[in-house]
Design a protein around this motif. Structure first.
Motif, PDB file in Angstrom:
ATOM      1  N   ARG A   1       0.833  -1.222   0.000  1.00  0.00           N
ATOM      2  CA  ARG A   1       0.000   0.000   0.000  1.00  0.00           C
ATOM      3  C   ARG A   1       0.858   1.259   0.000  1.00  0.00           C
ATOM      4  NH1 ARG A   1      -3.302  -2.415   3.780  1.00  0.00           N
ATOM      5  NH2 ARG A   1      -2.331  -1.204   5.428  1.00  0.00           N
ATOM      6  N   PHE A   2       1.913   1.258   0.822  1.00  0.00           N
ATOM      7  CA  PHE A   2       2.754   2.445   0.884  1.00  0.00           C
ATOM      8  C   PHE A   2       3.527   2.638  -0.421  1.00  0.00           C
ATOM      9  CE2 PHE A   2       6.173   5.296   1.942  1.00  0.00           C
ATOM     10  CZ  PHE A   2       5.503   6.262   2.677  1.00  0.00           C
ATOM     11  N   ALA A   3       3.986   1.562  -1.031  1.00  0.00           N
ATOM     12  CA  ALA A   3       4.677   1.648  -2.321  1.00  0.00           C
ATOM     13  C   ALA A   3       3.746   2.267  -3.371  1.00  0.00           C
ATOM     14  CB  ALA A   3       5.155   0.269  -2.765  1.00  0.00           C
ATOM     15  N   GLU A   4       2.486   1.860  -3.360  1.00  0.00           N
ATOM     16  CA  GLU A   4       1.496   2.428  -4.282  1.00  0.00           C
ATOM     17  C   GLU A   4       1.282   3.912  -3.999  1.00  0.00           C
ATOM     18  OE1 GLU A   4      -1.873  -0.136  -3.654  1.00  0.00           O
ATOM     19  OE2 GLU A   4      -0.978  -1.766  -4.841  1.00  0.00           O
ATOM     20  N   LYS A   5       1.287   4.283  -2.732  1.00  0.00           N
ATOM     21  CA  LYS A   5       1.118   5.682  -2.339  1.00  0.00           C
ATOM     22  C   LYS A   5       2.276   6.538  -2.866  1.00  0.00           C
ATOM     23  CE  LYS A   5       0.805   8.620   1.759  1.00  0.00           C
ATOM     24  NZ  LYS A   5       0.660   8.684   3.206  1.00  0.00           N
ATOM     25  N   VAL A   6       3.488   6.010  -2.793  1.00  0.00           N
ATOM     26  CA  VAL A   6       4.662   6.746  -3.294  1.00  0.00           C
ATOM     27  C   VAL A   6       4.463   7.069  -4.773  1.00  0.00           C
ATOM     28  CG1 VAL A   6       7.147   6.600  -3.783  1.00  0.00           C
ATOM     29  CG2 VAL A   6       6.258   5.786  -1.589  1.00  0.00           C
ATOM     30  N   ILE A   7       3.970   6.107  -5.529  1.00  0.00           N
ATOM     31  CA  ILE A   7       3.743   6.303  -6.964  1.00  0.00           C
ATOM     32  C   ILE A   7       2.573   7.259  -7.199  1.00  0.00           C
ATOM     33  CG2 ILE A   7       3.069   5.177  -9.121  1.00  0.00           C
ATOM     34  CD1 ILE A   7       4.482   2.614  -7.964  1.00  0.00           C
ATOM     35  N   GLU A   8       1.442   6.994  -6.561  1.00  0.00           N
ATOM     36  CA  GLU A   8       0.225   7.787  -6.782  1.00  0.00           C
ATOM     37  C   GLU A   8       0.387   9.252  -6.395  1.00  0.00           C
ATOM     38  OE1 GLU A   8      -2.762   5.701  -4.573  1.00  0.00           O
ATOM     39  OE2 GLU A   8      -2.728   3.985  -5.934  1.00  0.00           O
ATOM     40  N   GLU A   9       1.123   9.516  -5.323  1.00  0.00           N
ATOM     41  CA  GLU A   9       1.272  10.887  -4.844  1.00  0.00           C
ATOM     42  C   GLU A   9       2.521  11.574  -5.393  1.00  0.00           C
ATOM     43  OE1 GLU A   9       0.818  11.090  -0.595  1.00  0.00           O
ATOM     44  OE2 GLU A   9      -1.106  10.039  -0.663  1.00  0.00           O
ATOM     45  N   ASP A  10       3.199  10.901  -6.350  1.00  0.00           N
ATOM     46  CA  ASP A  10       4.416  11.459  -6.952  1.00  0.00           C
ATOM     47  C   ASP A  10       5.413  11.933  -5.906  1.00  0.00           C
ATOM     48  OD1 ASP A  10       3.729  11.031  -9.657  1.00  0.00           O
ATOM     49  OD2 ASP A  10       2.490  12.842  -9.657  1.00  0.00           O
ATOM     50  N   MET A  11       5.616  11.111  -4.887  1.00  0.00           N
ATOM     51  CA  MET A  11       6.579  11.456  -3.845  1.00  0.00           C
ATOM     52  C   MET A  11       7.990  11.361  -4.421  1.00  0.00           C
ATOM     53  SD  MET A  11       4.805   9.327  -0.734  1.00  0.00           S
ATOM     54  CE  MET A  11       5.542  10.152   0.665  1.00  0.00           C
ATOM     55  N   PHE A  12       8.898  12.171  -3.888  1.00  0.00           N
ATOM     56  CA  PHE A  12      10.298  12.089  -4.292  1.00  0.00           C
ATOM     57  C   PHE A  12      10.894  10.869  -3.619  1.00  0.00           C
ATOM     58  CE2 PHE A  12      10.005  16.918  -4.324  1.00  0.00           C
ATOM     59  CZ  PHE A  12       9.744  16.966  -5.685  1.00  0.00           C
ATOM     60  N   TYR A  13      11.415   9.956  -4.417  1.00  0.00           N
ATOM     61  CA  TYR A  13      12.011   8.770  -3.808  1.00  0.00           C
ATOM     62  C   TYR A  13      13.511   8.785  -3.993  1.00  0.00           C
ATOM     63  CZ  TYR A  13      11.289   6.895  -8.585  1.00  0.00           C
ATOM     64  OH  TYR A  13      11.261   6.711  -9.936  1.00  0.00           O
ATOM     65  N   PRO A  14      14.218   8.112  -3.091  1.00  0.00           N
ATOM     66  CA  PRO A  14      13.694   7.187  -2.115  1.00  0.00           C
ATOM     67  C   PRO A  14      12.946   7.890  -0.983  1.00  0.00           C
ATOM     68  CG  PRO A  14      16.044   7.455  -1.776  1.00  0.00           C
ATOM     69  CD  PRO A  14      15.697   8.209  -3.014  1.00  0.00           C
ATOM     70  N   VAL A  15      11.920   7.192  -0.492  1.00  0.00           N
ATOM     71  CA  VAL A  15      11.180   7.634   0.681  1.00  0.00           C
ATOM     72  C   VAL A  15      11.632   6.716   1.816  1.00  0.00           C
ATOM     73  CG1 VAL A  15       8.914   7.895   1.750  1.00  0.00           C
ATOM     74  CG2 VAL A  15       9.206   8.400  -0.683  1.00  0.00           C
ATOM     75  N   VAL A  16      12.058   7.313   2.912  1.00  0.00           N
ATOM     76  CA  VAL A  16      12.566   6.550   4.042  1.00  0.00           C
ATOM     77  C   VAL A  16      11.539   6.609   5.161  1.00  0.00           C
ATOM     78  CG1 VAL A  16      14.443   6.319   5.718  1.00  0.00           C
ATOM     79  CG2 VAL A  16      14.936   7.150   3.402  1.00  0.00           C
ATOM     80  N   THR A  17      11.143   5.427   5.650  1.00  0.00           N
ATOM     81  CA  THR A  17      10.225   5.370   6.792  1.00  0.00           C
ATOM     82  C   THR A  17      10.910   4.658   7.941  1.00  0.00           C
ATOM     83  OG1 THR A  17       9.186   3.268   6.175  1.00  0.00           O
ATOM     84  CG2 THR A  17       8.196   5.280   5.279  1.00  0.00           C
ATOM     85  N   LEU A  18      10.599   5.098   9.138  1.00  0.00           N
ATOM     86  CA  LEU A  18      11.098   4.467  10.351  1.00  0.00           C
ATOM     87  C   LEU A  18       9.875   4.128  11.191  1.00  0.00           C
ATOM     88  CD1 LEU A  18      13.671   3.768  12.043  1.00  0.00           C
ATOM     89  CD2 LEU A  18      13.363   5.971  13.135  1.00  0.00           C
ATOM     90  N   GLU A  19       9.651   2.822  11.369  1.00  0.00           N
ATOM     91  CA  GLU A  19       8.468   2.363  12.092  1.00  0.00           C
ATOM     92  C   GLU A  19       7.190   2.972  11.496  1.00  0.00           C
ATOM     93  OE1 GLU A  19       8.319  -0.067  14.756  1.00  0.00           O
ATOM     94  OE2 GLU A  19      10.233  -0.357  13.753  1.00  0.00           O
ATOM     95  N   GLY A  20       7.144   3.088  10.172  1.00  0.00           N
ATOM     96  CA  GLY A  20       5.959   3.579   9.481  1.00  0.00           C
ATOM     97  C   GLY A  20       5.867   5.084   9.328  1.00  0.00           C
TER      98      GLY A  20
END
Length: 111
Positions: free
Chosen positions: A63-82
């Motif tokens: 779901r989060f991977a899809e969100k990165v694509i859908e919201e055109d986030m700048f990647y890499p996106v780094v999450t720590l404990e979500g």
């Protein structure tokens, strides 16, 4: 250290169009892995590199991977404990501050 945390780097083989002069997701993963292990030796962090275009079947990660694509986030996106702690060009200072909230102690503060 109170709790071993999970750091997930979401990215892709192809560099983000807005991040052309920045390191790749894999390079960022390797850089973070080295920096964190130097700053917090003997305090393991679970680290994962997720390809946003081919994520594992794990529902929350997918779901989060899809969100990165859908919201055109700048990647890499780094999450720590979500929690998002970096996007595009993550800052060590921010990631370190989050790790310390979980009880990680920097090497220079006497383990």
């Amino acid at each position: 250290m109170k709790k071993q945390v999970e750091l997930i780097i979401y990215g892709a083989e192809i560099i983000c169009a807005s991040c052309v002069n920045l390191p790749s997701s894999k390079d960022t993963f390797e850089w973070l892995e080295a920096a964190i292990s130097r700053k917090y030796p003997n305090q393991p962090v679970t680290m994962r590199l997720i390809d946003i275009y081919n994520p594992p079947e794990e529902e929350s990660v997918k779901r989060f991977a899809e969100k990165v694509i859908e919201e055109d986030m700048f990647y890499p996106v780094v999450t720590l404990e979500g929690k998002i702690v970096g996007e595009g060009n993550p800052r060590l200072k921010t990631i370190y501050a989050e790790l310390e909230k979980y009880g990680y102690l920097p090497v220079n503060e006497g383990l």
